[in-house]
Design a protein around this motif. Structure first.
Motif, PDB file in Angstrom:
ATOM      1  N   ARG A 154       0.811  -1.223   0.000  1.00  0.00           N
ATOM      2  CA  ARG A 154       0.000   0.000   0.000  1.00  0.00           C
ATOM      3  C   ARG A 154       0.843   1.272   0.000  1.00  0.00           C
ATOM      4  O   ARG A 154       0.477   2.273   0.617  1.00  0.00           O
ATOM      5  CB  ARG A 154      -0.968   0.027   1.176  1.00  0.00           C
ATOM      6  CG  ARG A 154      -1.853  -1.161   1.108  1.00  0.00           C
ATOM      7  CD  ARG A 154      -3.046  -1.158   1.978  1.00  0.00           C
ATOM      8  NE  ARG A 154      -3.617  -2.478   1.830  1.00  0.00           N
ATOM      9  CZ  ARG A 154      -3.682  -3.368   2.807  1.00  0.00           C
ATOM     10  NH1 ARG A 154      -3.318  -3.065   4.018  1.00  0.00           N
ATOM     11  NH2 ARG A 154      -4.151  -4.558   2.578  1.00  0.00           N
ATOM     12  N   ASP A 157       1.132   2.971  -2.417  1.00  0.00           N
ATOM     13  CA  ASP A 157       0.380   3.910  -3.252  1.00  0.00           C
ATOM     14  C   ASP A 157      -0.587   4.757  -2.431  1.00  0.00           C
ATOM     15  O   ASP A 157      -1.209   5.664  -2.946  1.00  0.00           O
ATOM     16  CB  ASP A 157      -0.383   3.167  -4.351  1.00  0.00           C
ATOM     17  CG  ASP A 157      -1.262   2.040  -3.802  1.00  0.00           C
ATOM     18  OD1 ASP A 157      -0.813   1.358  -2.869  1.00  0.00           O
ATOM     19  OD2 ASP A 157      -2.378   1.855  -4.307  1.00  0.00           O
ATOM     20  N   GLY A 158      -0.722   4.451  -1.175  1.00  0.00           N
ATOM     21  CA  GLY A 158      -1.581   5.259  -0.308  1.00  0.00           C
ATOM     22  C   GLY A 158      -0.903   6.570   0.029  1.00  0.00           C
ATOM     23  O   GLY A 158       0.190   6.862  -0.459  1.00  0.00           O
ATOM     24  N   ASP A 159      -1.536   7.365   0.912  1.00  0.00           N
ATOM     25  CA  ASP A 159      -0.904   8.636   1.233  1.00  0.00           C
ATOM     26  C   ASP A 159      -0.352   8.663   2.656  1.00  0.00           C
ATOM     27  O   ASP A 159      -0.223   9.714   3.258  1.00  0.00           O
ATOM     28  CB  ASP A 159      -1.853   9.811   0.975  1.00  0.00           C
ATOM     29  CG  ASP A 159      -3.160   9.690   1.740  1.00  0.00           C
ATOM     30  OD1 ASP A 159      -3.286   8.738   2.534  1.00  0.00           O
ATOM     31  OD2 ASP A 159      -4.035  10.543   1.552  1.00  0.00           O
ATOM     32  N   SER A 160      -0.049   7.463   3.191  1.00  0.00           N
ATOM     33  CA  SER A 160       0.585   7.460   4.502  1.00  0.00           C
ATOM     34  C   SER A 160       2.044   7.860   4.338  1.00  0.00           C
ATOM     35  O   SER A 160       2.598   7.774   3.260  1.00  0.00           O
ATOM     36  CB  SER A 160       0.497   6.084   5.139  1.00  0.00           C
ATOM     37  OG  SER A 160       1.379   5.203   4.488  1.00  0.00           O
ATOM     38  N   GLU A 192      -3.464  -2.286  -6.508  1.00  0.00           N
ATOM     39  CA  GLU A 192      -4.172  -3.558  -6.424  1.00  0.00           C
ATOM     40  C   GLU A 192      -3.880  -4.463  -7.598  1.00  0.00           C
ATOM     41  O   GLU A 192      -4.116  -5.660  -7.547  1.00  0.00           O
ATOM     42  CB  GLU A 192      -5.671  -3.297  -6.357  1.00  0.00           C
ATOM     43  CG  GLU A 192      -6.073  -2.570  -5.098  1.00  0.00           C
ATOM     44  CD  GLU A 192      -7.562  -2.294  -5.083  1.00  0.00           C
ATOM     45  OE1 GLU A 192      -8.309  -3.173  -4.652  1.00  0.00           O
ATOM     46  OE2 GLU A 192      -7.967  -1.216  -5.521  1.00  0.00           O
TER      47      GLU A 192
END
Lengths: 305, 456
Positions: free
Chosen positions: B249, B251-254, B277
């Motif tokens: 992940r 690609d998330g914004d964490s 995904e």
């Protein structure tokens, strides 16, 4: 409507607490800058975030600085601080069965535990004799429909599903018609996991909500955001971003049976006006507890595991 | 946040700038801010503390380079140290053993193990030319084995036949036997998600490991993980010995501070990252990228690479020439918009640019959100070739025709034209920019051959 187990045993199983280090911090009797900083660090380590941690430690400073403090006092102080923050978000998930089907939309990022939470919710409703239809609207992830079907079989609950790749909003539309026709009490919709910064997947979610609104402007009656308890500061973004797409009516936080303390929930409660409904504390069907501010705060802080 | 940290550090250094060397007092003040930035990025507290100590040793007495401010100097030291700790360079996957080389995938529930297993299989098949077998030992989560079988099919890799009721250890034995008899290079064992405090399940993982003797045991971990990353990584490492970490992940914004926590706690290299995904959204780990992200410094290198991949080189060259001549028509704009879409849309693009987080909301206002890109392309497609080349032709009547043709309205056309005009002006300006914020970006982009951002 007290259909969750009280927050208790399962959550206490968790092997560490915010206050594990408390005895090391308050070795001296007087509360000084050094012990205050250590106190704040301890809160940060629970994922509570800097702002909330500072706020609580400032409150401690205001009332106790330079005074003699016992470990027990700190315990009680922290428990009551946390309780007062989360208390205002403590709500029960109330469904209006004069107006059926009650439509519940489950959303969240990938792997947060939506499908398992649905099974747990259905388990409680079934015990209350409610009729349920599950809509399998996660048509993206491989075997997501199979996973949900297995749960539906185990619980003997009907499921509305189509083949993988089908249009999620279409399934939701048809499932609603089905639920309406069968006089079902509850329609619960499983959606695909999506990261909140993925605009095309968020648009898909918006479409589902739009389709429901066309059927009835009051739909969905509930949109529940499922958060992973091991998530750090990003959980705050998740709440804010999902909130923009579908008005979230409440939160469920999962995976609090590990060592993660889920302090992010305190931070969310502190900063965002959103009800907290339940917490997940294990893999079995009974492991979903109604959120109770007092016992949550106490279990987070207590040392007698 | 990086902007934030820079400005915070700048204020710390106010009045003490350009004094030659960093004193201990300066550094202490600066590091307090760095510490907060790390914690906000989910770096676990003990790791952040240890990190700060190391930085302190490096920073005190450092000469501040002439060209940069003390704040930038500290950030540079922090960044370099982050890169070093995250792994100075990418660590290759190890397959050097008597085949089949077994890879064991472990992690918490919902970390992304099954998807990652398929991605890794695809990567090994395509990049390393390996023959791979996949087997799921997850008999607990409903349909977990089916999930892996479907994904295996998607990536054209065989998966072990599912026999219901079989125990994880027996499945592992069967998988080993089949991988051997089929003469395969690699066997990837996907395991059930488990909480590290679940002793029975951790024992099971140990048994699987000692039976299958994997050359690589990966902890698959969510990059959004918070402070608990140290505890879970440590527990898995103690129970299993891990050989590497795969971050999902991304690609998330964490902010991804968990990466540093896990790397420093276990000492195991981070070998791969998951970026979406889809089965091809997977890459080897580059420490600079995560370091930049923890400091919210954006991902300039990735952006440049992705841009280079997505932009059609011939198109780009043509565009460069046109831009140099100041001839940038609506056809070119349409091409650019399409290429933007290919790169994953504006949102993804922007998230990789430094300091852009705050700007994201303004994207909508600037007409740059993903949906409006589609609209803009539709508008341009409703124009005649001549109109596209000479936007000045567009009078009220033509605009009405285009609006009807595209299903949009005249104000949207006007907005598009204004934007096109603004872009033309911006391009002229960009050519003049030399020592601005863009210089770092430019110099990196300049290293690429035939670079679309670097018209010559």
């Amino acid at each position: 409507m007290n259909w969750f187990k009280k927050l208790n045993t399962a959550f206490k199983k968790s092997s560490s607490k915010i206050t594990d280090n408390i005895s090391q911090i308050f070795t001296k009797k007087k509360l000084d800058e050094e012990s205050l900083e250590a106190f704040e660090d301890m809160l940060i380590e629970s994922d509570m975030g800097i702002t909330t941690a500072q706020k609580i430690s400032q409150n401690l400073k205001k009332t106790r600085f330079g005074k003699d403090v016992s470990e027990e006092e700190i315990h009680n102080f922290l428990a009551s601080e946390i309780e007062s923050i989360v208390k205002k978000r403590e709500k029960h998930l109330v469904l209006d069965f004069n107006n059926t089907p009650q439509v519940i939309l489950m959303v969240g990022v990938n792997g947060s535990g939506k499908t398992t939470s649905i099974a747990k919710l259905c388990h409680t409703w079934k015990d209350q004799g409610k009729s349920i239809l599950i809509a399998a609207a996660d048509t993206f992830r491989a075997a997501a429909i199979d996973q949900l079907s297995t749960w539906a079989d185990r619980l003997s609950i009907p499921i509305y599903k189509k083949s993988p790749g089908a249009d999620a909003a279409g399934i939701v539309y048809e499932a609603y018609q089905q639920a309406k026709k069968d006089n079902t009490d509850i329609l619960i919709i499983d959606t695909a996991g999506r990261l909140q910064n993925n605009s095309s997947l968020m648009a898909e979610l918006e479409k589902i909500s739009r389709v429901l609104k066309k059927l009835d402007p009051n739909l969905p009656h509930q949109s529940l955001l499922v958060l992973d308890g091991t998530t750090g500061q990003n959980a705050l973004n998740q709440v804010q971003e999902f909130q923009k797409t579908v008005p979230i009516t409440g939160l469920i936080m999962t995976k609090l049976d590990g060592t993660a303390k889920g302090g992010i929930l305190v931070q969310i409660a502190d900063q965002i006006d959103i009800p907290i409904y339940a917490i997940g504390v294990g893999e079995s069907l009974e492991d979903l507890n109604q959120f109770d501010a007092k016992s949550y705060a106490e279990s987070l802080v207590s040392t007698n595991n | 946040m990086f902007q934030n940290l820079t400005s915070k550090l700048s204020s710390v250094f106010d009045g003490l700038s350009r004094r030659g060397t960093l004193s201990e007092d300066d550094v202490n003040k600066a590091l307090r801010e760095v510490r907060l930035a790390l914690l906000e990025a989910d770096v676990s507290l003990p790791v952040a503390k240890q990190f700060i100590e190391q930085i302190k040793e490096k920073a005190v007495g450092q000469n501040v380079l002439k060209s940069i401010s003390p704040a930038q100097m500290v950030i540079k030291i922090v960044h370099d140290q982050l890169v070093e700790l995250l792994g100075a360079e990418a660590t290759e996957i190890s397959l050097n053993t008597q085949p089949p080389a077994v890879i064991l995938m472990a992690g918490l529930q919902g970390a992304g193990k099954t998807t990652t297993t398929a991605k890794l299989a695809r990567w090994l098949t395509q990049k390393k030319n390996k023959k791979v077998l996949l087997a799921s030992l997850d008999v607990y989560r409903p349909a977990a084995q089916e999930q892996l079988a479907i994904l295996a099919n998607q990536v054209n890799v065989p998966s072990l036949e599912i026999i219901s009721g079989q125990k994880p250890l027996d499945i592992a034995k069967r998988a080993l036997k089949q991988a051997k008899s089929d003469g395969l290079d690699v066997l990837i064992l996907d395991t059930a998600g488990r909480t590290h405090v679940d002793q029975d399940m951790m024992r099971e993982a140990q048994e699987i490991q000692s039976l299958s003797q994997p050359i690589e045991t990966f902890l698959v971990a969510d990059s959004m993980t918070g402070q608990d990353a140290v505890n879970s990584a440590k527990a898995f490492h103690e129970a299993l010995p891990l050989t590497g970490i795969i971050l999902t992940r991304v690609d998330g914004d964490s902010r991804g501070g968990a990466a540093l926590s896990m790397k420093m706690t276990t000492g195991c290299p981070i070998k791969f990252i998951g970026l979406g995904e889809k089965v091809d959204q997977f890459d080897v780990f580059h420490p600079e990228r995560i370091a930049g992200r923890i400091l919210d410094k954006g991902d300039v290198v990735s952006l440049v690479e992705q841009a280079a991949e997505s932009f059609d080189q011939a198109e780009a060259e043509k565009l460069s020439k046109k831009m140099a001549k100041g001839k940038f028509d609506l056809n070119d704009l349409a091409n650019q918009l399409r290429q933007m879409q290919n790169m994953g849309g504006m949102g993804k693009l922007m998230s990789m640019i430094p300091g852009v987080n705050k700007m994201k909301d303004k994207l909508g206002a600037a007409g740059l959100e993903d949906k409006s890109i589609t609209h803009q392309i539709a508008l341009i497609q409703s124009m005649t070739p001549q109109e596209r080349r000479y936007p000045k032709l567009l009078n009220a009547s033509r605009k009405r025709r285009i609006a009807a043709g595209s299903g949009l309205d005249v104000p949207q056309i006007n907005k598009l034209l204004k934007q096109h005009e603004a872009m033309g002006k911006m391009m002229k300006k960009m050519k003049k920019m030399k020592k601005s914020d863009l210089s770092a970006l430019e110099s990196k982009m300049g290293q690429l051959p035939n670079n679309p951002f670097n018209p010559r």
